[in-house]
Design an enzyme around this catalytic site. Structure first.
Site, PDB file in Angstrom:
ATOM      1  N   TYR A  17      13.992 -12.040  79.380  1.00 38.50           N
ATOM      2  CA  TYR A  17      14.301 -12.130  77.950  1.00 38.50           C
ATOM      3  C   TYR A  17      13.879 -10.843  77.241  1.00 38.50           C
ATOM      4  CZ  TYR A  17      13.226 -12.849  73.069  1.00 38.50           C
ATOM      5  OH  TYR A  17      13.125 -12.662  71.716  1.00 38.50           O
ATOM      6  N   SER A  62      12.845  -7.758  68.930  1.00 38.24           N
ATOM      7  CA  SER A  62      11.607  -8.537  68.922  1.00 38.24           C
ATOM      8  C   SER A  62      10.405  -7.625  69.088  1.00 38.24           C
ATOM      9  CB  SER A  62      11.659  -9.532  70.082  1.00 38.24           C
ATOM     10  OG  SER A  62      10.383 -10.082  70.317  1.00 38.24           O
ATOM     11  N   LYS A  76      16.121  -7.529  75.231  1.00 36.40           N
ATOM     12  CA  LYS A  76      15.917  -6.917  73.906  1.00 36.40           C
ATOM     13  C   LYS A  76      15.764  -5.405  74.045  1.00 36.40           C
ATOM     14  CE  LYS A  76      16.400 -10.643  71.603  1.00 36.40           C
ATOM     15  NZ  LYS A  76      17.709 -10.817  70.928  1.00 36.40           N
TER      16      LYS A  76
HETATM   17  C1  UD1 Z   1       7.368 -15.732  72.118  1.00 37.37           C
HETATM   18  C2  UD1 Z   1       7.820 -14.601  72.971  1.00 37.37           C
HETATM   19  C3  UD1 Z   1       8.579 -13.615  72.123  1.00 37.37           C
HETATM   20  C4  UD1 Z   1       9.733 -14.314  71.458  1.00 37.37           C
HETATM   21  C5  UD1 Z   1       9.208 -15.467  70.631  1.00 37.37           C
HETATM   22  C6  UD1 Z   1      10.348 -16.249  70.012  1.00 37.37           C
HETATM   23  C7  UD1 Z   1       6.143 -14.347  74.763  1.00 37.37           C
HETATM   24  C8  UD1 Z   1       5.108 -13.467  75.355  1.00 37.37           C
HETATM   25  N1  UD1 Z   1       6.712 -13.934  73.623  1.00 37.37           N
HETATM   26  O1  UD1 Z   1       6.424 -15.213  71.190  1.00 37.37           O
HETATM   27  O2  UD1 Z   1       9.063 -12.570  72.921  1.00 37.37           O
HETATM   28  O3  UD1 Z   1      10.413 -13.394  70.666  1.00 37.37           O
HETATM   29  O4  UD1 Z   1       8.448 -16.333  71.442  1.00 37.37           O
HETATM   30  O5  UD1 Z   1      10.912 -17.146  70.891  1.00 37.37           O
HETATM   31  O6  UD1 Z   1       6.434 -15.393  75.276  1.00 37.37           O
HETATM   32  N2  UD1 Z   1       0.677 -21.337  71.759  1.00 37.37           N
HETATM   33  C9  UD1 Z   1      -0.253 -22.334  72.026  1.00 37.37           C
HETATM   34  N3  UD1 Z   1       0.212 -23.574  72.354  1.00 37.37           N
HETATM   35  C10 UD1 Z   1       1.537 -23.875  72.445  1.00 37.37           C
HETATM   36  C11 UD1 Z   1       2.488 -22.841  72.162  1.00 37.37           C
HETATM   37  C12 UD1 Z   1       2.014 -21.601  71.839  1.00 37.37           C
HETATM   38  O7  UD1 Z   1      -1.456 -22.115  71.969  1.00 37.37           O
HETATM   39  O8  UD1 Z   1       1.884 -25.022  72.780  1.00 37.37           O
HETATM   40  C13 UD1 Z   1       0.180 -20.010  71.384  1.00 37.37           C
HETATM   41  C14 UD1 Z   1       0.660 -18.910  72.311  1.00 37.37           C
HETATM   42  O9  UD1 Z   1      -0.197 -18.787  73.421  1.00 37.37           O
HETATM   43  C15 UD1 Z   1       0.619 -17.704  71.380  1.00 37.37           C
HETATM   44  C16 UD1 Z   1       0.955 -18.303  70.004  1.00 37.37           C
HETATM   45  O10 UD1 Z   1       0.703 -19.694  70.111  1.00 37.37           O
HETATM   46  O11 UD1 Z   1      -0.662 -17.162  71.323  1.00 37.37           O
HETATM   47  C17 UD1 Z   1       2.401 -18.097  69.604  1.00 37.37           C
HETATM   48  O12 UD1 Z   1       3.224 -18.541  70.671  1.00 37.37           O
HETATM   49  P1  UD1 Z   1       4.811 -18.654  70.523  1.00 37.37           P
HETATM   50  O13 UD1 Z   1       5.162 -19.407  69.311  1.00 37.37           O
HETATM   51  O14 UD1 Z   1       5.357 -19.138  71.832  1.00 37.37           O
HETATM   52  O15 UD1 Z   1       5.273 -17.150  70.260  1.00 37.37           O
HETATM   53  P2  UD1 Z   1       4.978 -15.818  71.108  1.00 37.37           P
HETATM   54  O16 UD1 Z   1       4.492 -16.119  72.452  1.00 37.37           O
HETATM   55  O17 UD1 Z   1       4.177 -14.924  70.257  1.00 37.37           O
END
Ligand code: UD1
Length: 346
Positions: free
Chosen positions: A156, A131, A160
């Site tokens: 998690y 990841s 990795k």
């Molecule tokens: C997360 C994990 C990453 C993992 C991936 C797949 C972290 C820091 N990283 O990635 O290690 O490989 O998931 O499971 O947790 N967001 C919102 N509202 C929401 C959900 C998300 O604003 O309800 C935003 C988050 O703050 C982020 C972006 O959307 O900025 C992407 O979030 P997400 O899909 O959870 O992925 P990551 O956090 O990048």
């Protein structure tokens, strides 16, 4: 096809989100995926759905990858192994903080079992799911494979990093072994047939499942975590990649492994599109692609989140002859088509 030799590829976690799409990509490229899955976080009808897409059934073994005897039985049943793609792992960041032992036992235990079996059997080619989380908050964008690996934010993330290290160490002492570490950026979307996709249990942690469930009325509104990031619109930036593009990268990685005459260290590749999109852009693009509004509010930053990360994926393009070809709009459209096939939670 005739009597051409079957190229069996063991796919651990083959019923999961990325694993199921990779089975489709493998079959389309002429490989025989052999699924092993304990169905801890996937549904038992997924192999049938894969079969509907590719037009033929695939072998499935319900075994936990930490069960060495069970895994040996599977390896004994087939003559030739072309390689293994190791997806089987837990992946929820928040849960890993609450239950670290569960994560270390499963994610590290399954990898150790697999590497032991690769040592004992003529199974030499490994593609490992890593990841972009290994980069933490990067100093420079886009991140290349040479960008420094940072201390993980969660158990998690450590699984990795440690997984990468374990493979690297084992590679040193295994002359026949070939391995690649694929550092995924943010996989989203679904197969365009609408037959397979992501199935989050309960309330989704990831952005796109939350967006599509909100659009479907399963959730009242999306909370965008943080609008004070140093980005153009203040929301965080990620590199969202269509899961079928990601799936195809695994096939290319396997092909690449078979071209390697010798290997001292694993091949490491970023698998992303090379483009970053903000959370707000994802919401806007979803609305444009589907014509459906996503009610949303802004909330505070989510602990552990980085501000911006996206890939330099030129190494994968040069070495693996792979690059992402699907757009964010297509991925969101496909995620929405998939969501519409799902039954609301009881
Ligand atoms: C997360 C994990 C990453 C993992 C991936 C797949 C972290 C820091 N990283 O990635 O290690 O490989 O998931 O499971 O947790 N967001 C919102 N509202 C929401 C959900 C998300 O604003 O309800 C935003 C988050 O703050 C982020 C972006 O959307 O900025 C992407 O979030 P997400 O899909 O959870 O992925 P990551 O956090 O990048």
């Amino acid at each position: 096809m005739g009597n051409r030799k079957v190229k069996n590829v063991l796919v651990t976690g083959g019923a999961g989100f990325i694993g199921s799409h990779t089975c489709v990509a493998l079959a389309e490229a002429g490989y025989q995926p052999v699924v092993v899955d304990n169905f801890a976080n996937s549904q038992s009808d997924v192999p049938d759905r894969i079969a509907q897409i590719i037009g033929t059934a695939i072998p499935v073994h319900q075994v936990d990858c930490t069960d060495e005897t069970g895994m040996r039985n599977i390896l004994d049943r087939y003559e030739d192994w072309h390689g293994v793609i190791h997806f089987a792992a837990y992946k929820a960041v928040g849960e890993s903080v609450a239950h670290p032992l569960k994560y270390y036992r499963n994610n590290i235990g399954s990898l150790l079992t697999l590497l032991q079996l690769m040592n004992d059997y003529p199974l030499h080619h490994l593609v490992f799911s890593s990841s972009c989380t290994v980069y933490g908050e990067p100093d420079h964008l886009p991140v290349t494979e040479k960008s420094p690996v940072r201390p993980a934010e969660s158990p998690y993330g450590y699984t990795k990093q440690v997984g990468e290290q374990i493979i690297t160490d084992q590679q040193q002492v295994s002359p026949a072994m070939r391995s690649v570490l694929l550092r995924y950026f943010n996989p989203i979307g679904a197969h365009p047939s609408g037959k397979i996709g992501e199935l989050p249990l309960g309330k989704p942690e990831n952005l796109v499942p939350y967006v599509v469930q909100t659009a479907a009325g399963w959730r009242d509104q999306l909370t965008i975590f943080g609008r004070d990031y140093p980005t153009e619109d203040g929301t965080a930036i990620r590199d969202y990649i269509h899961v079928m593009d990601l799936a195809e990268a695994h096939v290319k990685a396997l092909d690449w492994l078979h071209q390697q005459e010798a290997q001292e260290t694993p091949g490491i590749f970023n698998i992303g599109t090379g483009r970053g999109h903000s959370v707000k852009e994802v919401v806007d693009t979803f609305e444009d692609a589907t014509g459906i509004k996503v009610p949303h509010q802004f909330g505070s930053r989510r602990p552990g989140d980085v501000s911006s990360i996206y890939a330099d994926a030129t190494l994968a393009q040069r070495e693996l002859n792979w690059s992402a070809s699907r757009t964010l709009g297509e991925a969101l459209h496909d995620a929405w088509m998939w969501q519409q096939t799902l039954k609301p939670p009881a």
